[in-house]
Design an enzyme around this catalytic site. Structure first.
Site, PDB file in Angstrom:
ATOM      1  N   THR A  42       0.672  -1.543  -0.367  1.00 17.20           N
ATOM      2  CA  THR A  42       0.381  -0.278  -0.040  1.00 17.20           C
ATOM      3  C   THR A  42       0.999   1.460   0.297  1.00 17.20           C
ATOM      4  O   THR A  42       2.087   1.372   1.377  1.00 17.20           O
ATOM      5  CB  THR A  42      -0.991   0.200   1.149  1.00 17.20           C
ATOM      6  N   CYS A  62      -2.239  -1.428   8.628  1.00 18.04           N
ATOM      7  CA  CYS A  62      -3.035  -0.967   7.601  1.00 18.04           C
ATOM      8  C   CYS A  62      -3.606   0.305   8.043  1.00 18.04           C
ATOM      9  O   CYS A  62      -3.283   1.404   7.454  1.00 18.04           O
ATOM     10  CB  CYS A  62      -3.713  -1.926   6.502  1.00 18.04           C
ATOM     11  N   ARG A  98       1.646  -6.011  15.246  1.00 18.30           N
ATOM     12  CA  ARG A  98       2.311  -4.016  14.447  1.00 18.30           C
ATOM     13  C   ARG A  98       1.004  -2.888  14.778  1.00 18.30           C
ATOM     14  O   ARG A  98       0.151  -3.423  14.377  1.00 18.30           O
ATOM     15  CB  ARG A  98       1.725  -4.597  12.811  1.00 18.30           C
TER      16      ARG A  98
END
Length: 320
Positions: free
Chosen positions: A16, A156, A227
């Site tokens: 991304t 994300c 994460r």
């Protein structure tokens, strides 16, 4: 990658990124390292990853794959490659920038929707209204979006909106809504800790030295991924208030939490030891025994904060 490139090769990116990154940042590196010319000697493509960690239903082959290439031939070859394994089919985007933008707004849209319900949860808390009850009632309308409040972490959703706002600011535009949503979500860890501390004080439990158990550390349930987990914010804030915090997460490998965040997990929390407990990540293995089983970790007058509303309202003392 550039040092391994040969004439005729195609490099496909799945990470991304902000719109334009592949061609503006990555391609020049490939040209420099390879000595080859872009779109003459080699081509590039972009096909964003869409799998959801911990989701056993939506996997690589069962999610429509967006594909694109830097020229017509590359686009055709890349699409054919992915189509050979993707049973859900592919979607050919008009350009690499379109595909990059499509991916980054998928996560930005989700981030903003969660920010909205997080802000609603803060408002409803002040109005003494149960947020989950409100969302259940509103959810009876066919087009109401079923988002729930909570901590927004991971590699994300909590990160990708900044890619887009970075690029927007390069053009001279300062995003308002996207960054506002990020501020709301980034502040939720502190908010959760503050709500817990107030509840302890109302029960006349001394916050300084209070034993608090946090269940779950990963950024989402039923996966081991640490994460950008925002549970860490809750832990740090409680420690700043003077609480003594134990963190338990069966999904996290021994030593991993210490390496990432300096947190030493407890293997088996002591029964009846805690003044407060926060179910931060409702892993199935933690919740299998029900709320009553979790309360065995607590003292009689302890505060149980079911952060994501896993259990019925009456089974916990607090929830978002």
């Amino acid at each position: 990658m550039g040092q391994a490139l040969k004439p005729g090769d195609i490099v496909v990116y799945e990470s991304t990124v902000y719109p334009g990154c592949t061609e503006e940042r990555c391609v020049p590196v490939l040209e420099r390292e390879s000595g080859l010319k872009f779109n003459r000697d080699f081509s590039v493509g972009y096909s964003p990853e869409r799998i959801n960690p911990g989701d056993k239903e939506h996997r690589l082959t069962t999610i429509t794959k967006v594909t694109t290439g830097s020229n017509a031939e590359a686009a055709e070859r890349i699409n054919a490659l992915y189509a050979s394994i993707i049973t859900a089919g592919t979607y050919r985007a008009e350009s690499i920038k379109v595909a990059e933008a499509a991916k980054v707004i998928e996560n930005t849209q989700r981030d903003l929707n969660i920010a909205l319900v997080n802000e609603l949860a803060i408002i409803f808390k002040r109005l003494d209204i149960d947020t989950q009850s409100v969302l259940n009632a509103a959810g009876t309308k066919w087009n109401f979006l079923p988002f729930r409040p909570g901590l927004v972490g991971g590699h994300c959703i909590g990160v990708d909106p900044y890619y887009l706002t970075h690029k927007a600011e390069e053009t001279g535009y300062h995003p308002q809504i996207i960054l506002s949503g990020r501020r709301v979500n980034d502040a939720m860890g502190s908010y959760v800790a503050a709500v817990m501390v107030k509840a302890l004080l109302k029960r006349e439990i001394n916050v300084v030295g209070a034993e608090v158990l946090v269940l779950g550390l990963t950024f989402k349930e039923n996966c081991p991924d640490l994460r950008n987990t925002r549970v860490v914010d809750v832990v740090r804030e409680l420690e700043d208030y003077g609480c003594r915090v134990d963190v338990h997460d069966p999904w996290v490998r021994n030593g991993k939490a210490h390496d990432e965040y300096g947190i030493d997990l407890v293997g088996d929390p002591s029964p009846g030891a805690y003044d407060g407990m926060i179910l931060a990540v409702p892993h199935d293995c933690l919740c299998a025994g029900g709320a009553d089983a979790l309360r065995l970790y607590c003292k009689e007058d302890a505060v149980f904060f079911d952060l994501k509303g896993k259990f019925a309202t009456e089974q916990s003392d607090l929830r978002l």
